[in-house]
Design a protein around this motif. Structure first.
Motif, PDB file in Angstrom:
ATOM      1  N   ALA A 281       0.845  -1.193   0.000  1.00 19.86           N
ATOM      2  CA  ALA A 281       0.000   0.000   0.000  1.00 19.86           C
ATOM      3  C   ALA A 281       0.879   1.241   0.000  1.00 19.86           C
ATOM      4  O   ALA A 281       2.045   1.206   0.398  1.00 19.86           O
ATOM      5  CB  ALA A 281      -0.913   0.007   1.225  1.00 19.86           C
ATOM      6  N   ARG A 282       0.315   2.337  -0.448  1.00 20.34           N
ATOM      7  CA  ARG A 282       1.007   3.630  -0.483  1.00 20.34           C
ATOM      8  C   ARG A 282       0.973   4.271   0.904  1.00 20.34           C
ATOM      9  O   ARG A 282      -0.074   4.322   1.549  1.00 20.34           O
ATOM     10  CB  ARG A 282       0.334   4.543  -1.515  1.00 20.34           C
ATOM     11  N   VAL A 283       2.120   4.743   1.374  1.00 15.31           N
ATOM     12  CA  VAL A 283       2.214   5.450   2.647  1.00 15.31           C
ATOM     13  C   VAL A 283       2.014   6.945   2.421  1.00 15.31           C
ATOM     14  O   VAL A 283       2.620   7.534   1.523  1.00 15.31           O
ATOM     15  CB  VAL A 283       3.581   5.193   3.323  1.00 15.31           C
ATOM     16  N   PHE A 284       1.160   7.549   3.246  1.00 18.88           N
ATOM     17  CA  PHE A 284       0.981   9.001   3.271  1.00 18.88           C
ATOM     18  C   PHE A 284       1.407   9.497   4.649  1.00 18.88           C
ATOM     19  O   PHE A 284       0.794   9.152   5.655  1.00 18.88           O
ATOM     20  CB  PHE A 284      -0.481   9.385   3.015  1.00 18.88           C
ATOM     21  N   ASP A 285       2.449  10.297   4.684  1.00 18.96           N
ATOM     22  CA  ASP A 285       2.925  10.839   5.952  1.00 18.96           C
ATOM     23  C   ASP A 285       2.075  12.045   6.335  1.00 18.96           C
ATOM     24  O   ASP A 285       1.657  12.835   5.480  1.00 18.96           O
ATOM     25  CB  ASP A 285       4.395  11.251   5.812  1.00 18.96           C
ATOM     26  N   HIS A 286       1.810  12.186   7.620  1.00 23.96           N
ATOM     27  CA  HIS A 286       1.049  13.331   8.134  1.00 23.96           C
ATOM     28  C   HIS A 286       1.795  13.917   9.324  1.00 23.96           C
ATOM     29  O   HIS A 286       2.400  13.201  10.112  1.00 23.96           O
ATOM     30  CB  HIS A 286      -0.356  12.902   8.574  1.00 23.96           C
ATOM     31  N   TYR A 287       1.712  15.244   9.447  1.00 26.79           N
ATOM     32  CA  TYR A 287       2.381  15.923  10.556  1.00 26.79           C
ATOM     33  C   TYR A 287       1.397  16.824  11.285  1.00 26.79           C
ATOM     34  O   TYR A 287       0.663  17.592  10.659  1.00 26.79           O
ATOM     35  CB  TYR A 287       3.549  16.765  10.026  1.00 26.79           C
ATOM     36  N   GLY A 288       1.379  16.703  12.599  1.00 30.80           N
ATOM     37  CA  GLY A 288       0.562  17.574  13.422  1.00 30.80           C
ATOM     38  C   GLY A 288       0.983  17.443  14.870  1.00 30.80           C
ATOM     39  O   GLY A 288       1.819  16.614  15.222  1.00 30.80           O
TER      40      GLY A 288
END
Length: 426
Positions: free
Chosen positions: A232-239
């Motif tokens: 699967a494709r990884v989507f990085d998120h920052y918060g």
């Protein structure tokens, strides 16, 4: 607040952000004791240019912690009476040793979930997606807001609290979930369990992993391993709990996180001097959230090191991008025998080895010169040869030697939320 679209010209975008800051301050300074003390008799209309804005003092986590210690439990960074607030969350406390408590009104909760709705559009979620959140919902903000935002946006959302990791995997397969939200550490832990259970995750319905809460999605070795085992494709998120959902990768643009400039005014400064650094140089991210009026942060020093992409976005979008995501923390650098190293650099090397199930970094600061030791846990076997291989890889990549030892399989701790893999002795 003015509308700031993905393709708003940069000059108009900055003007709209300043309008939003003035609007924020006009609402905050009437009732927020914390910022009235910091900013005095500031007139919002006096902020005519960005140069005027950057004369305002920084806000730091140390200040916020001290404020909450003096006025427990929530401090004075509250713009409204307490009965206006409907949500409580807190930080993990991993960087300061003490969690920050954070309150939101219904209005600011709507703003937070709106940020996630923007994230979903950038990620490219589809109406048919089924979103799985495989963890127990505690006081951590991030996935609470993502879960509620997804439901509001019309996606089918699946909670995974109160289940064992094995039961969560069965749940994911039974309900044909297509998008997984987790920390990188827990996504790898689920993959480890799947392997032991004979489950082929790569053939599951999962097409995307949205990872947050810690580094990993931006670390090449970890990212590659996640994408390989999950297919699967990884989507990085920052918060951050105290600031909100800040940036996310977009479909078709791996390796860069779009900063939600509709909702944040961002600066990048030298961690030592506080002076601005140009795009393309590494610096500390400073954020002002434009819609969290109930508990705002103005010029907040995040402690996170980033690099703004200097080249124009080929898609025509004007929101700035974090090149390579969050590169580390200003206070995480380890000085070892004249060498400077960030934990993420070690993780990038370690994750090249599929036979490493888990690891732990030991930093001994009891002597004038710090000592660094790495403990790896093999998937199987005694791991001695694997430890030697990892040690050589670290030496070749970083040009210095560290002691690498093997722990018995299954002996190192596993983490559902933010991992704590660096152990300090002082």
């Amino acid at each position: 607040m003015p509308s700031i679209l993905l393709n708003t010209p940069s000059e108009r975008l900055r003007g709209a952000q300043l309008d939003a800051v003035r609007h924020l301050l006009a609402r905050v300074l009437t009732g927020n004791e914390f910022y009235r003390r910091k900013l005095g008799a500031l007139a919002p209309a006096s902020l005519r240019t960005f140069d005027d804005f950057v004369q305002l003092p920084f806000t730091t986590k140390a200040e916020l912690i001290a404020d909450q210690l003096e006025r427990p439990p929530y401090g004075t960074n509250l713009s409204f009476p307490l009965d206006r607030y409907t949500r409580f969350h807190q930080t993990s406390g991993t960087t300061s040793g003490r969690p920050l408590h954070w309150l939101d009104t219904s209005e600011t909760w709507d703003w937070l979930t709106g940020c996630w709705a923007t994230n979903f559009a950038l990620i490219g979620l589809r109406p048919t997606d089924r979103l799985f959140f495989p963890f127990s919902f505690g006081p951590f903000l991030g996935f609470w807001t993502a879960f509620e935002a997804a439901a509001r946006c019309g996606f089918l959302v699946m909670p995974g609290g109160g289940l064992s990791s094995t039961a969560r995997l069965r749940f994911l397969l039974d309900h044909r979930c297509t998008v997984l939200f987790a920390t990188p550490t827990y996504a790898l832990h689920l993959a480890e369990i799947a392997s032991k259970e004979g489950i082929d995750l790569a053939s599951s319905a999962v097409r995307a992993l949205v990872v947050a809460g810690e580094p990993g999605g931006n670390i090449p070795g970890t990212r590659q391993r996640l994408e390989a085992v999950w297919g699967a494709r990884v989507f990085d998120h920052y918060g951050m709990t105290e600031i909100g959902p800040v940036a996310v990768e977009a479909e078709g643009r791996p390796g860069e996180l779009y900063l939600l400039e509709s909702d944040y005014l961002a600066e990048v400064v030298d961690p030592q001097t506080g002076r601005p650094v140009p795009d393309g140089d590494t610096g500390e991210l400073v954020l002002t959230n434009l819609g969290r009026t109930g508990s705002p942060l103005i010029r907040y020093r995040t402690g996170d090191l980033i690099r703004m992409a200097p080249a124009p976005d080929p898609t025509g979008r004007t929101w700035r991008r974090l090149e390579g995501g969050v590169l580390g923390r200003a206070d995480d650098m380890i000085h070892v025998r004249g060498n400077n190293v960030y934990p993420g650099a070690l993780e990038s090397i370690i994750r090249r080895f599929a036979d490493v199930a888990e690891y732990r970094i030991h930093v001994d600061r009891r002597n004038p010169l710090a000592d660094l030791r790495l403990e790896i846990e093999p998937v199987a076997g005694d791991g001695h040869a694997l430890a030697e291989e990892v040690g050589r890889a670290v030496r070749d990549a970083l040009c210095f030697r560290i002691d690498v030892s093997a722990a018995p399989p299954g002996s190192l701790p596993r983490f559902e939320m933010k991992a704590r893999r660096v152990v300090y002795q002082k």
